[in-house]
Structure formats: structure tokens, C-alpha cells
Design a protein around this motif. Structure first.
Motif, PDB file in Angstrom:
ATOM      1  N   THR A  84      -0.307 -12.838 -54.404  1.00 38.85           N
ATOM      2  CA  THR A  84      -1.128 -12.252 -55.118  1.00 38.85           C
ATOM      3  C   THR A  84      -0.803 -12.266 -56.610  1.00 38.85           C
ATOM      4  O   THR A  84      -1.912 -12.654 -57.564  1.00 38.85           O
ATOM      5  CB  THR A  84      -1.014 -10.428 -55.059  1.00 38.85           C
ATOM      6  N   ALA A  85       0.178 -12.065 -57.213  1.00 34.51           N
ATOM      7  CA  ALA A  85       0.748 -12.451 -58.530  1.00 34.51           C
ATOM      8  C   ALA A  85       0.525 -13.863 -58.914  1.00 34.51           C
ATOM      9  O   ALA A  85       0.111 -14.208 -59.943  1.00 34.51           O
ATOM     10  CB  ALA A  85       2.303 -12.072 -58.921  1.00 34.51           C
ATOM     11  N   ASN A  86       1.029 -14.687 -57.812  1.00 36.71           N
ATOM     12  CA  ASN A  86       1.116 -16.146 -58.007  1.00 36.71           C
ATOM     13  C   ASN A  86      -0.444 -16.785 -58.362  1.00 36.71           C
ATOM     14  O   ASN A  86      -0.430 -17.566 -59.121  1.00 36.71           O
ATOM     15  CB  ASN A  86       1.623 -16.850 -56.978  1.00 36.71           C
ATOM     16  N   SER A  87      -1.604 -16.234 -57.480  1.00 37.41           N
ATOM     17  CA  SER A  87      -2.730 -16.351 -58.088  1.00 37.41           C
ATOM     18  C   SER A  87      -3.209 -16.383 -59.259  1.00 37.41           C
ATOM     19  O   SER A  87      -4.033 -17.178 -60.253  1.00 37.41           O
ATOM     20  CB  SER A  87      -3.636 -15.759 -56.880  1.00 37.41           C
ATOM     21  N   ILE A  88      -2.665 -15.141 -59.916  1.00 38.39           N
ATOM     22  CA  ILE A  88      -3.042 -14.962 -61.521  1.00 38.39           C
ATOM     23  C   ILE A  88      -2.278 -15.881 -62.296  1.00 38.39           C
ATOM     24  O   ILE A  88      -3.000 -16.454 -63.270  1.00 38.39           O
ATOM     25  CB  ILE A  88      -2.508 -13.598 -61.993  1.00 38.39           C
ATOM     26  N   ARG A  89      -1.164 -16.498 -62.034  1.00 45.32           N
ATOM     27  CA  ARG A  89      -0.364 -17.576 -62.807  1.00 45.32           C
ATOM     28  C   ARG A  89      -1.119 -18.770 -62.475  1.00 45.32           C
ATOM     29  O   ARG A  89      -0.921 -19.759 -63.618  1.00 45.32           O
ATOM     30  CB  ARG A  89       1.209 -17.599 -62.270  1.00 45.32           C
ATOM     31  N   TYR A  90      -1.816 -18.953 -61.444  1.00 48.86           N
ATOM     32  CA  TYR A  90      -2.562 -20.454 -61.241  1.00 48.86           C
ATOM     33  C   TYR A  90      -3.351 -20.495 -62.416  1.00 48.86           C
ATOM     34  O   TYR A  90      -3.988 -21.685 -62.838  1.00 48.86           O
ATOM     35  CB  TYR A  90      -3.057 -20.465 -60.000  1.00 48.86           C
ATOM     36  N   CYS A  91      -3.929 -19.374 -63.042  1.00 45.71           N
ATOM     37  CA  CYS A  91      -4.922 -19.494 -63.979  1.00 45.71           C
ATOM     38  C   CYS A  91      -4.214 -19.309 -65.259  1.00 45.71           C
ATOM     39  O   CYS A  91      -4.808 -19.380 -66.318  1.00 45.71           O
ATOM     40  CB  CYS A  91      -5.841 -18.209 -63.747  1.00 45.71           C
ATOM     41  N   ASN A  92      -3.019 -19.267 -65.142  1.00 44.46           N
ATOM     42  CA  ASN A  92      -2.171 -19.339 -66.551  1.00 44.46           C
ATOM     43  C   ASN A  92      -2.331 -17.818 -67.229  1.00 44.46           C
ATOM     44  O   ASN A  92      -2.144 -17.679 -68.321  1.00 44.46           O
ATOM     45  CB  ASN A  92      -2.458 -20.460 -67.500  1.00 44.46           C
ATOM     46  N   ALA A  93      -2.889 -16.679 -66.408  1.00 42.24           N
ATOM     47  CA  ALA A  93      -3.125 -15.543 -66.877  1.00 42.24           C
ATOM     48  C   ALA A  93      -1.736 -14.784 -66.854  1.00 42.24           C
ATOM     49  O   ALA A  93      -0.813 -15.048 -65.972  1.00 42.24           O
ATOM     50  CB  ALA A  93      -4.363 -14.669 -66.367  1.00 42.24           C
ATOM     51  N   ILE A  94      -1.682 -13.591 -67.194  1.00 41.75           N
ATOM     52  CA  ILE A  94      -0.385 -12.546 -67.101  1.00 41.75           C
ATOM     53  C   ILE A  94      -0.706 -11.648 -66.278  1.00 41.75           C
ATOM     54  O   ILE A  94      -1.580 -10.773 -66.393  1.00 41.75           O
ATOM     55  CB  ILE A  94      -0.107 -12.432 -68.428  1.00 41.75           C
ATOM     56  N   PRO A  95       0.127 -11.423 -64.896  1.00 44.51           N
ATOM     57  CA  PRO A  95      -0.136 -10.214 -64.237  1.00 44.51           C
ATOM     58  C   PRO A  95       0.294  -8.891 -64.962  1.00 44.51           C
ATOM     59  O   PRO A  95       1.519  -8.945 -65.405  1.00 44.51           O
ATOM     60  CB  PRO A  95       0.910 -10.460 -63.091  1.00 44.51           C
ATOM     61  N   VAL A  96      -0.393  -7.956 -64.903  1.00 48.69           N
ATOM     62  CA  VAL A  96       0.071  -6.704 -65.440  1.00 48.69           C
ATOM     63  C   VAL A  96       0.149  -5.799 -64.081  1.00 48.69           C
ATOM     64  O   VAL A  96      -0.625  -5.443 -63.743  1.00 48.69           O
ATOM     65  CB  VAL A  96      -0.947  -6.128 -66.616  1.00 48.69           C
ATOM     66  N   PHE A  97       1.551  -5.343 -64.097  1.00 50.25           N
ATOM     67  CA  PHE A  97       1.885  -4.651 -62.691  1.00 50.25           C
ATOM     68  C   PHE A  97       1.902  -3.219 -62.769  1.00 50.25           C
ATOM     69  O   PHE A  97       2.381  -2.426 -63.911  1.00 50.25           O
ATOM     70  CB  PHE A  97       2.958  -5.093 -62.069  1.00 50.25           C
ATOM     71  N   VAL A  98       0.913  -2.554 -61.943  1.00 50.74           N
ATOM     72  CA  VAL A  98       0.746  -1.029 -62.127  1.00 50.74           C
ATOM     73  C   VAL A  98       1.544  -0.535 -60.699  1.00 50.74           C
ATOM     74  O   VAL A  98       1.519  -1.100 -59.715  1.00 50.74           O
ATOM     75  CB  VAL A  98      -0.550  -0.747 -61.993  1.00 50.74           C
ATOM     76  N   ASP A  99       2.044   0.606 -60.888  1.00 54.25           N
ATOM     77  CA  ASP A  99       2.766   1.271 -59.757  1.00 54.25           C
ATOM     78  C   ASP A  99       1.765   1.661 -58.724  1.00 54.25           C
ATOM     79  O   ASP A  99       0.746   1.578 -58.988  1.00 54.25           O
ATOM     80  CB  ASP A  99       3.826   2.450 -60.193  1.00 54.25           C
ATOM     81  N   ILE A 100       2.516   1.806 -57.508  1.00 53.94           N
ATOM     82  CA  ILE A 100       1.698   2.315 -56.380  1.00 53.94           C
ATOM     83  C   ILE A 100       1.881   3.990 -56.108  1.00 53.94           C
ATOM     84  O   ILE A 100       2.773   4.578 -56.724  1.00 53.94           O
ATOM     85  CB  ILE A 100       2.277   1.532 -55.133  1.00 53.94           C
ATOM     86  N   ASP A 101       0.997   4.371 -55.249  1.00 50.77           N
ATOM     87  CA  ASP A 101       0.866   5.590 -54.697  1.00 50.77           C
ATOM     88  C   ASP A 101       1.780   5.550 -53.721  1.00 50.77           C
ATOM     89  O   ASP A 101       1.693   4.741 -52.615  1.00 50.77           O
ATOM     90  CB  ASP A 101      -0.444   6.008 -54.244  1.00 50.77           C
ATOM     91  N   PRO A 102       3.075   6.305 -53.699  1.00 46.28           N
ATOM     92  CA  PRO A 102       3.930   6.241 -52.716  1.00 46.28           C
ATOM     93  C   PRO A 102       3.274   6.613 -51.189  1.00 46.28           C
ATOM     94  O   PRO A 102       4.005   6.151 -50.124  1.00 46.28           O
ATOM     95  CB  PRO A 102       5.188   7.190 -53.054  1.00 46.28           C
TER      96      PRO A 102
END
Ligand SMILES: *Cc1c(COP(=O)(O)O)cnc(C)c1O
Length: 398
Positions: A84-102
Motif C-alpha cells: 500500500t505504502a510502496n505504491s505511493i512511493r512508486y509515484c515519488n509521493a509521500i505517504p501520510v499515515f493515519v491511525d486505525i480504529d482499533p
């Protein structure tokens, strides 16, 4: 051999389908791929479906299609398979990680707003382990902020969600594009494989070009043409093709999906009955607006239970388990790759593998385990797993 986590359901139909393709002489992207796409679109209710080599490739093309470019930000979860995160990096874009609902292990919609910045270009939500994420809320935010929404539906073939008053199949796009995986760890497998679904004709055209190096004339058209024709390559593309061998397996697999999911729902029901007896164990939560395909059956261990000890105890008893879903931000790769947990804040200045803003993601990884769930699993097997887990939890307290 230990009882597996999951086991693909492959039989004579798939074997025959592959044999037919091999005899036909057309083995890569061709008539079977076209047929699989048609059937997948109709299964999900999407306007268009485009087959590709895997879901990571699908995610890459989806992000590119909605205009994600270098240094853009894409809001997503760290708590997902690293693709999931890697696909964003393939676009040279920056993943902004949001937390999950437990409770649901899915992106917490309440945290999205705060993560949006001037550089946010898209939201990439995940239907983790087959459980639909809160598309209604996420879509509302995406619409309010005019952000494209992409669904990582890698695990979610056949899962359903209540949108308004209608139950919809995941993949009938609520967002702009949904991406599926056909890796053997998922419910429908083609060995490896992926699918994009969308209602947007422009996206469909782009996906078909990009997956084949942006070649202007497809193999099928050139093959059938009576005149000599030369192709051209108007822009950068990729080799993200699915083969006809894979697609033939996919067509046979798609026929099995309703039966596989029905069986899994019954098996989960049985698990629940048995596991209720373990004090402190938290069983998966299914919101009333969601119907999971139960790609993974994930339980949260009692607070005083040591995850590694429980898993070892189970393995010694011949039962495979997996720990909770990984967190991309804790992997060495994401010490090298840029990411943010809040807009404007690059990486985390706290401990390397801890992020205060992603505590629920980290806790889910540390406290949850995934139990075996596969088509041939008997009632007896489920009872054995439940009984062994009960013993493991009693013995493996910290
Ligand atoms: C499996 C998975 C992927 C990657 O799928 P591939 O087909 O192996 O590329 C992406 N996202 C999630 C959530 C997954 O579980």
C-alpha cells in the motif's frame, strides 16, 4: 506440515482452463483476460475492470491516473501490507499515515481531516483483511475536499458494504478506483494477479495503455488486422500485463467465490461460538453496514498474553498463525523512504519504530493474531484451533 493459515481452492476446473489456454496457443493478455475482466466487472457492478499483473501494479496505476506526482501527499494507513505504502512511493509521493480504529483495524475516518494539507493529492483507504472500511465517512471527506479516493481492495473480493440504502459489492466504485489482488493469500487466486475497477471511462483507457507500455495498438487488434500496422508509444508505460493462463484460472475461481465466502462466514460463526469462552480475547468486530468476506480471521489476545509465546505454542501443536497486520512505518525500508504521520511533520522524532500518532496501528500488530481459515477446514479443525488457543492463552501470560 502445520495447519495452514489459508489454502487456495484449486481443482479440475482450473486445471482444465489452463490446459485449454495452452492448447489455444494464445498465452498472454488476450481473449481470456478480456473475458475475466467482463465477468469481474459484472460481479462487482463496476462499469469497467482492467486486469494487471498484481495489486501493487494496480495501485500504482490508480494513483497515477488520479494525478499523484512527485512530492504530493497521499493519505493512507501504515497498518497494511507494505505494498500500500510502496505504491505511493512508486509515484515519488509521500505517504501520510493515519491511525486505525482499533475495533475494525481500518483507517479511522475521524483522523483524516487533520492529515489533509495543501499537498494532499489523494486518499488511499484499505479494506483490511476483507473488512470494508468506513467508505461513507471517508467518501464524504474526500468529496468535501475534492480529493480522489482509491480503495485498496486487495483482500476484499466479495465483501459488501451498505451505502445509503443499498448493499454494494466492494469494487463497485464508491471512490474513483478500487484495486484487487489475486495472490494466493487472498480468496480468489490466479497465482499472482490484480484488477482495477472504475466507472470512469478515461481511467479505463489509461489503464489499458499503461499496462502494456502505452503501446498504441494492442496485440489483439494487430493480430486480427488485415493491413500491416505499426504501433507507437506516446508516453511512458509499464509491463503490468496479466497472462491468459492466469485469467483462465481467474474465471474458474470467480465461479467459486460465492461458495467460498458462504463457507467462510459459517466457519467464522463457529469460531465465534467456541472462542467466546476465552477470557479477555477480543473477537473481530463487523459493523452493521459491513459484510466481510473474512479473508483473515484476526483476534486480539488478552492483555496479559504474550503474542510470540502464543504463536509458538500453536505452531508446536501443528497450527500456523500470523501476527497482526504489519505497520509500514516500522520497517527498515521506511527509515529510508519519506513518510509523515501528520501533515507537515516528516518521519517521527520519537523512537525509530514507534510513532505516537500511530499507536493503535502498532498495538494491533503486537496484540492481534490471525488464525487458520480455509475452505477444507473441518468443524473438528476449528475446534482444535479454538481449544489450542485457549490453552496457549492460559499458559503464555506475561
Ligand atoms: C496483498 C495486498 C496487496 C498487494 O497485492 P499483490 O497482488 O501481492 O501486489 C496490497 N494491499 C493489501 C492490503 C494486501 O493485502
Amino acid at each position: 506440515m502445520a495447519m495452514p493459515i489459508i489454502k487456495p481452492v484449486l481443482g479440475d476446473d482450473e486445471i482444465q482452463a489452463v490446459a485449454d489456454v495452452l492448447k489455444s496457443g494464445w498465452v498472454t493478455q488476450g481473449p481470456r483476460v478480456a473475458e475475466f475482466e467482463k465477468q469481474f466487472a459484472s460481479f462487482t457492478g463496476a462499469g469497467f475492470a482492467v486486469a494487471v499483473s498484481n495489486c501493487t501494479a494496480a495501485l500504482h496505476l490508480a494513483l497515477k491516473a488520479v494525478g499523484v506526482r512527485a512530492d504530493d501527499e497521499v493519505i493512507t494507513v501504515s497498518h497494511s501490507y507494505i505494498a500500500t505504502a510502496n505504491s505511493i512511493r512508486y509515484c515519488n509521493a509521500i505517504p501520510v499515515f493515519v491511525d486505525i480504529d482499533p475495533l475494525t483495524f481500518n483507517l479511522d475516518p475521524n483522523l483524516v481531516e487533520n492529515a489533509i494539507s495543501d499537498r494532499t493529492r489523494a486518499i488511499l483507504c484499505v479494506h483490511q483483511m476483507g473488512m470494508p472500511c468506513d467508505l461513507t465517512q471517508i467518501k464524504r471527506i474526500a468529496d468535501e475536499r475534492s480529493l480522489p479516493l482509491i480503495e485498496d481492495a486487495a483482500c476484499a473480493v466479495g465483501s459488501e458494504i451498505l451505502l445509503g440504502t443499498d448493499w454494494e459489492m466492494i469494487g463497485k466504485p464508491c471512490g474513483d478506483i478500487a484495486c484487487f489482488s489475486f495472490h494466493p493469500r487472498k480468496l480468489l487466486t490466479t497465482g499472482d494477479g490484480g484488477m482495477l475497477t472504475t466507472d470512469n471511462k478515461e481511467h479505463d483507457i489509461k489503464f489499458r495503455l499503461w499496462r502494456q507500455h502505452s503501446m498504441s495498438i494492442s496485440d489483439t487488434i494487430r493480430h486480427d488486422s488485415k493491413d500491416v500496422r505499426f504501433e507507437s508509444y506516446p508516453e511512458l508505460g509499464y509491463n503490468y500485463r496479466m497472462t491468459d493462463i492466469q485469467a483462465a484460472v481467474g474465471i474458474a475461481q470467480l465461479r467459486r467465490i460465492p461458495g467460498i465466502i458462504k463457507k467462510r462466514r459459517d466457519q467464522v460463526h463457529r469460531y465465534r461460538e467456541l472462542l467466546e469462552a476465552i477470557p479477555g480475547l477480543i473477537l473481530p468486530y463487523e459493523p452493521e453496514w459491513a459484510r466481510s468476506n473474512w479473508q483473515s480471521f484476526c483476534v486480539r489476545l488478552p492483555g496479559d498474553c504474550n503474542q510470540a509465546h502464543v504463536m509458538q505454542y500453536m505452531l508446536d501443536a501443528g497450527i500456523s498463525t500470523r501476527r497482526g497486520i504489519m505497520c509500514a512505518h516500522r520497517e527498515p525500508a521506511y527509515k529510508l523512504e519519506p513518510w509523515r504521520c501528520r501533515s507537515g511533520q516528516m518521519q517521527c522524532d520519537t523512537e525509530p519504530s514507534r510513532c505516537d500518532a500511530l499507536r493503535q496501528s502498532e498495538r494491533a500488530q503486537e496484540e492481534a493474531i490471525i488464525l487458520p481459515l480455509y475452505y477444507e477446514m473441518s468443524d473438528q479443525d476449528i475446534e482444535t484451533v479454538a481449544a489450542t488457543l485457549k490453552e496457549a492463552c492460559t499458559i503464555s501470560t506475561d
